[in-house]
Scaffold this active site. Structure first.
Site, PDB file in Angstrom:
ATOM      1  N   HIS A 140       3.426  -8.520  -8.571  1.00 20.71           N
ATOM      2  CA  HIS A 140       3.388  -7.827  -9.864  1.00 20.71           C
ATOM      3  C   HIS A 140       4.640  -8.141 -10.709  1.00 20.71           C
ATOM      4  O   HIS A 140       4.551  -8.666 -11.802  1.00 20.71           O
ATOM      5  CB  HIS A 140       3.324  -6.308  -9.641  1.00 20.71           C
ATOM      6  CG  HIS A 140       2.218  -5.861  -8.761  1.00 20.71           C
ATOM      7  ND1 HIS A 140       0.895  -5.847  -9.123  1.00 20.71           N
ATOM      8  CD2 HIS A 140       2.245  -5.375  -7.486  1.00 20.71           C
ATOM      9  CE1 HIS A 140       0.156  -5.380  -8.142  1.00 20.71           C
ATOM     10  NE2 HIS A 140       0.939  -5.084  -7.139  1.00 20.71           N
TER      11      HIS A 140
HETATM   12  O1  RIB Z   1       1.952  -0.942  -9.092  1.00 22.60           O
HETATM   13  C1  RIB Z   1       2.847  -1.973  -8.781  1.00 22.60           C
HETATM   14  C2  RIB Z   1       4.237  -1.638  -9.195  1.00 22.60           C
HETATM   15  O2  RIB Z   1       4.685  -0.470  -8.492  1.00 22.60           O
HETATM   16  C3  RIB Z   1       5.250  -2.728  -8.834  1.00 22.60           C
HETATM   17  O3  RIB Z   1       6.297  -2.732  -9.757  1.00 22.60           O
HETATM   18  C4  RIB Z   1       5.749  -2.287  -7.488  1.00 22.60           C
HETATM   19  O4  RIB Z   1       7.043  -2.815  -7.192  1.00 22.60           O
HETATM   20  C5  RIB Z   1       5.820  -0.788  -7.680  1.00 22.60           C
HETATM   21  O5  RIB Z   1       7.028  -0.490  -8.376  1.00 22.60           O
END
Ligand code: RIB
Ligand code: CA
Length: 313
Positions: A242
């Site tokens: 992500h």
């Molecule tokens: O939903 C994914 C996000 O939530 C990413 O940034 C992960 O590191 C958590 O922070």
């Protein structure tokens, strides 16, 4: 080309870790002024220790790390050890940090950085719950003009990952997310529908492992560990990266496409709290407040990511 001044606000977290390492690897393009930490994947004591472990891994113990909010603005903190392990960096195999965070609070650092940014606006890169960013904007709203852009990971146009409605960062602190989205600052938003295209498949992790460096070993250890649910649940091997999408966007914007949309966050609903309401079809006829990414050239992104990480020892 002039370097982009950035601050990374983060809750490491394995994917945050890869994003931070990518930014440090590309210091010729990105001037990382500091790292601010926030409670999210794990409590803020651990996200702060993890940020220190990562800058030390990259040989940048000089980079200032500032401890931030230990809880969301209003809600009770929800963490994600079931995903990232008890210390937040399961698989990295890193020793405890040698250094310590600076004395100033993360929000104070953000405000000082923006006060000193006249003529050279700063890009903020939030990778976790938006609590620190919201606190800074609430404390000195006029400094929003010194923020060039906020490029963030959060929200989802389709299904959430914590509830069917909500993605983790927006779920943990929906009120902060709403404050940031209403701030008037130009926003580029990476929701799950985009970041789930960035899958660290075994073949892609193998390309990073082949470098044989300490950074490659840490990244491989983090990404090779089994993903809860895995292929049986998600239909594909590997972890979605992500947060590195945020840094990759700053480096290689040509790999991403999106649409200007109005985005709001549900802050009151029981079942839907933290939902990002992305008006993809413009049906509400409200002014767009975010550029929402929906397509990634993931193959090229991973090719370049592997090349960049190879620059770190
Ligand atoms: O939903 C994914 C996000 O939530 C990413 O940034 C992960 O590191 C958590 O922070
Ligand atoms: Ca994160």
């Amino acid at each position: 080309m002039a370097r982009t001044s950035i601050v990374i606000d983060t809750d490491p977290g394995q994917d945050d870790a890869v994003a931070i390492l990518l930014a440090l690897a590309e210091r010729g393009h990105l001037d990382l002024l500091g790292i601010t930490t926030v409670a999210g994947n794990v409590p803020v004591e651990l996200t702060t220790a993890n940020a220190l472990r990562l800058v030390e891994l990259a040989g940048r113990a000089d980079l200032p790390v500032f401890r931030g909010a230990s809880r969301p603005l209003l809600r009770k903190l929800k963490t994600a050890e079931f995903i990232c392990g008890p210390d937040g960096l399961q698989g990295a195999g890193l020793p405890p940090p040698r250094g310590a965070p600076r004395d100033a609070h993360a929000v104070a650092f953000l405000l000082d950085t923006l006060r000193n940014a006249a003529g050279k606006p700063v890009t903020l890169c939030p990778l976790g719950p938006l609590t620190n960013i919201a606190l800074a904007l609430a404390q000195e709203p006029a400094l929003a003009a010194r923020i060039e852009r906020i490029v963030l990971m959060g929200g989802a146009r389709d299904l959430g990952n914590v509830t069917p409605a909500a993605e983790f960062n927006f779920f943990v602190d929906p009120h902060a997310a709403q404050i940031v989205l209403q701030s008037g600052v130009p926003i580029v938003m990476f929701g799950l529908n985009a970041t789930h295209q960035a899958m660290a498949t075994p073949e892609r992790v193998g390309r990073i492992a082949a470098h044989g460096t300490a950074v490659a070993r840490a990244v491989t250890g983090m990404l090779e560990r089994p993903r809860p649910g895995g292929k049986a649940k998600f239909g594909v091997e590997g972890h979605p990266l992500h947060d590195p999408c945020v840094i990759a966007y700053l480096l290689w914007p040509e790999l991403f496409t999106g649409r200007d949309c109005h985005v709001a966050v549900e802050t009151a609903g029981e079942a839907s709290i933290g939902r990002s309401l992305i008006d993809w079809w413009g049906s509400q006829r409200q002014p767009a407040n975010a550029h929402v990414i929906d397509r990634i050239d993931d193959a090229e992104m991973f090719r370049r990511l592997a090349q960049s990480l190879a620059k770190l020892g």
